[in-house]
Scaffold this active site. Structure first.
Site, PDB file in Angstrom:
ATOM      1  N   GLU A   1      15.071 -14.188   0.326  1.00  0.00           N
ATOM      2  CA  GLU A   1      15.435 -15.273   1.235  1.00  0.00           C
ATOM      3  C   GLU A   1      14.437 -16.428   1.156  1.00  0.00           C
ATOM      4  O   GLU A   1      14.708 -17.524   1.653  1.00  0.00           O
ATOM      5  CB  GLU A   1      15.486 -14.765   2.679  1.00  0.00           C
ATOM      6  CG  GLU A   1      16.566 -13.718   2.934  1.00  0.00           C
ATOM      7  CD  GLU A   1      16.419 -13.088   4.318  1.00  0.00           C
ATOM      8  OE1 GLU A   1      15.574 -13.580   5.103  1.00  0.00           O
ATOM      9  OE2 GLU A   1      17.123 -12.109   4.605  1.00  0.00           O
TER      10      GLU A   1
ATOM     11  N   ASP B   1       0.834  -1.192   0.000  1.00  0.00           N
ATOM     12  CA  ASP B   1       0.000   0.000   0.000  1.00  0.00           C
ATOM     13  C   ASP B   1       0.875   1.251   0.000  1.00  0.00           C
ATOM     14  O   ASP B   1       1.869   1.325   0.725  1.00  0.00           O
ATOM     15  CB  ASP B   1      -0.885  -0.038   1.258  1.00  0.00           C
ATOM     16  CG  ASP B   1      -1.880   1.091   1.321  1.00  0.00           C
ATOM     17  OD1 ASP B   1      -2.742   1.163   0.439  1.00  0.00           O
ATOM     18  OD2 ASP B   1      -1.788   1.897   2.276  1.00  0.00           O
TER      19      ASP B   1
END
Length: 556
Positions: free
Chosen positions: A278, A218
């Site tokens: 990751e 957002d």
């Protein structure tokens, strides 16, 4: 009846295939506004269990992923976009266990799960802000954007809130102003503080560890402000653009060069990307609200796999009606400024007037018009975001003032009626109470005109908009050129939009008539493609397009 026979994630989990880090490129993402999707417990508000019950609808549509608007703990001043605890589910939506079941069931159905990352600001009730406002020397004193008053007691500069008025609110505890780009109950985090960045990235890891596949970020360009607190310059009247805020909002009077879209954000987005990398295949799409430099910001944020994977600006969410000319202009401009970037296109979402009303008003055949523009969107280079109910052709609801919940609409009524008109409940069954959304009075009314568009009224009807979406998404997937290929435009006139999509030696010609009158394009040498359900014909060296028709062919 709602299907409640979803699988148990522990007993019935299906091992996922090898992760595709590139799954997001060309993906069709279905946005769910949870308050309005499906109520499972009869309180008039949609919830996570309701979403689980309706996941087969999304899987049958052919979507690749879902994006769920906020369901975190919140006082609901901005209906979930004011978060008081990032690690807790708000009780109105369910529990963390419900969400874990949702992830497992979505994955079983082949759907990725993206959630709303609302990290530019928190609720004023978040424990971080409670501590920050308690004094000027507490451990979190610098976690939000605080500033002294001007000598005359007024705010430190001219920055404005999107929701109206100054972007600064006086706090009597600290005897300072704090910044809020949105409601005063939504104080902005200070991303210049490395501890804030670390805390936000810990939240990202928390949800990735829960199994989410990514985030819709957002207000991604609102994270940083200029520490010099310089006044934003004014825009001339003919320079004002109502993409980010409605035309009646004075927010449009400024060039927002100091309160958002700051260069410091690039390094933080690189840190964010490192965290996502990751994980096997995490991805993010950022919302860029910048009426002056939207595409340039998208380009910078998606550059060369260093930051977020994709972004969207408000070019096709703005009031201006889509046309063949502006589609070409927007995509060619994006290709120029972001040759290594990636866009995610949307025509509607939970913040704007539904495009069936915004663009479709006055079209003599609304369903045919919605079919051709949706086909055009799903043929463009980029990923696609579909907002719930868009596949049904839902129009903007015209609500009375007493029915409004949105503080934005209440603030600017009646010239701007806010966002509730696009947030009314999903309609599943024409004959069921409240359209099958709930057994209780919903938090927003179900418009009577929406009932005829309910899922059960369109399902199985090959002429319906719903079946068109299913058919075209399947067609899109049959031709990988649509999802990852390059785009080149063909010169046209009037309402005809034409381009080629190319991946390797495979080239598909796409031609659309966005108008209500027949049209012709001189173009030969294509082998027609079928399976899309759109009407057009090749006659000699011409492509003859009926009103709202489209043609697809493989170039020789």
């Amino acid at each position: 009846m709602v299907n409640t026979a979803f699988q148990n994630p522990i007993e019935d989990a299906v091992l996922a295939p090898a992760a595709d880090r590139d799954w997001w490129r060309g993906a069709v993402i279905y946005q769910i506004y949870p308050r309005s999707y499906q109520d499972s417990n009869g309180d008039g508000v949609g919830d996570l269990v309701g979403i689980i019950q309706r996941l087969p609808h999304i899987a049958d549509l052919g979507a690749d992923a879902i994006w769920i608007s906020p369901f975190f703990k919140s006082p609901m001043k901005d209906f979930g976009y004011d978060i008081s605890d990032y690690r807790e589910i708000d009780p109105i939506f369910g529990t963390l266990s419900d969400f874990e079941i949702l992830i497992a069931e979505a994955h079983r159905l082949g759907l990725k799960v993206m959630i709303d990352g609302v990290i530019s600001h928190t609720s004023e009730l978040h424990e971080w802000f409670v501590e920050s406002r308690s004094s000027r020397d507490n451990p979190k004193a610098d976690w939000y954007v605080w500033a002294d008053a001007s000598p005359d007691g007024t705010p430190p500069n001219n920055w404005l809130s999107i929701f109206g008025g100054s972007a600064w609110r006086w706090d009597t505890r600290r005897m300072q102003y704090y910044m809020h780009n949105f409601l005063p109950e939504q104080p902005d985090l200070n991303f210049h503080n490395p501890e804030v960045q670390d805390a936000v990235l810990d939240i990202v890891r928390f949800w990735l560890d829960k199994g989410v596949d990514g985030f819709r970020l957002d207000t991604i360009n609102f994270y940083f402000h200029s520490q010099g607190l310089e006044n934003n310059p004014a825009l001339a009247a003919d320079e004002r653009n109502a993409q980010t805020a409605p035309a009646v909002n004075p927010y449009n009077f400024q060039d927002h060069i100091f309160d958002k879209s700051r260069p410091e954000n690039l390094l933080f987005l690189e840190r964010l990307r490192q965290v996502m990398d990751e994980y096997p295949a995490a991805a993010a799409v950022g919302e860029v609200g910048d009426s002056q430099r939207g595409l340039e910001v998208v380009a910078a944020y998606t550059e060369a796999d260093k930051r977020v994977q994709m972004c969207y600006a408000f070019d096709f969410l703005a009031p201006d009606k889509i046309s063949a000319g502006n589609v070409r202009t927007v995509l060619e401009q994006f290709g120029h400024v972001a040759s290594s970037g990636w866009a995610c296109w949307a025509f509607s979402n939970h913040d704007v007037v539904r495009h069936a009303t915004r663009w479709g008003a006055g079209e003599p055949d609304l369903t045919a018009y919605l079919k051709v523009i949706s086909a055009a969107m799903m043929s463009m280079r980029g990923s696609v975001c579909i907002y719930q109910g868009e596949e049904l052709g839902l129009t903007e609801a015209d609500l009375a003032l007493e029915d409004l919940q949105d503080p934005y609409g209440i603030r600017f009524w009646p010239e701007f009626k806010g966002r509730d008109g696009c947030r009314t409940p999903m309609v599943w069954d024409r004959m069921a109470i409240y359209g099958g959304f709930s057994t209780a009075k919903p938090w927003l009314p179900v418009p009577s005109e929406h009932l005829a568009l309910a899922v059960n009224m369109q399902q199985g009807d090959e002429q319906s908009l719903l079946e068109h979406y299913r058919r075209f998404i399947a067609f899109r997937k049959q031709h990988p050129t649509f999802t990852k290929g390059d785009i080149n435009f063909i010169d046209t006139e009037g309402d005809v939009l034409a381009f080629t999509r190319r991946a390797g030696n495979d080239q598909v010609v796409c031609v659309f008539n966005l108008g209500s009158a027949p049209a012709t394009l001189k173009f030969a040498g294509t082998e027609p493609l079928t399976g899309h359900g759109m009407e057009a014909a090749a006659v000699g060296g011409n492509i003859e397009l009926p009103p709202y028709g489209a043609w697809f062919g493989r170039a020789g």
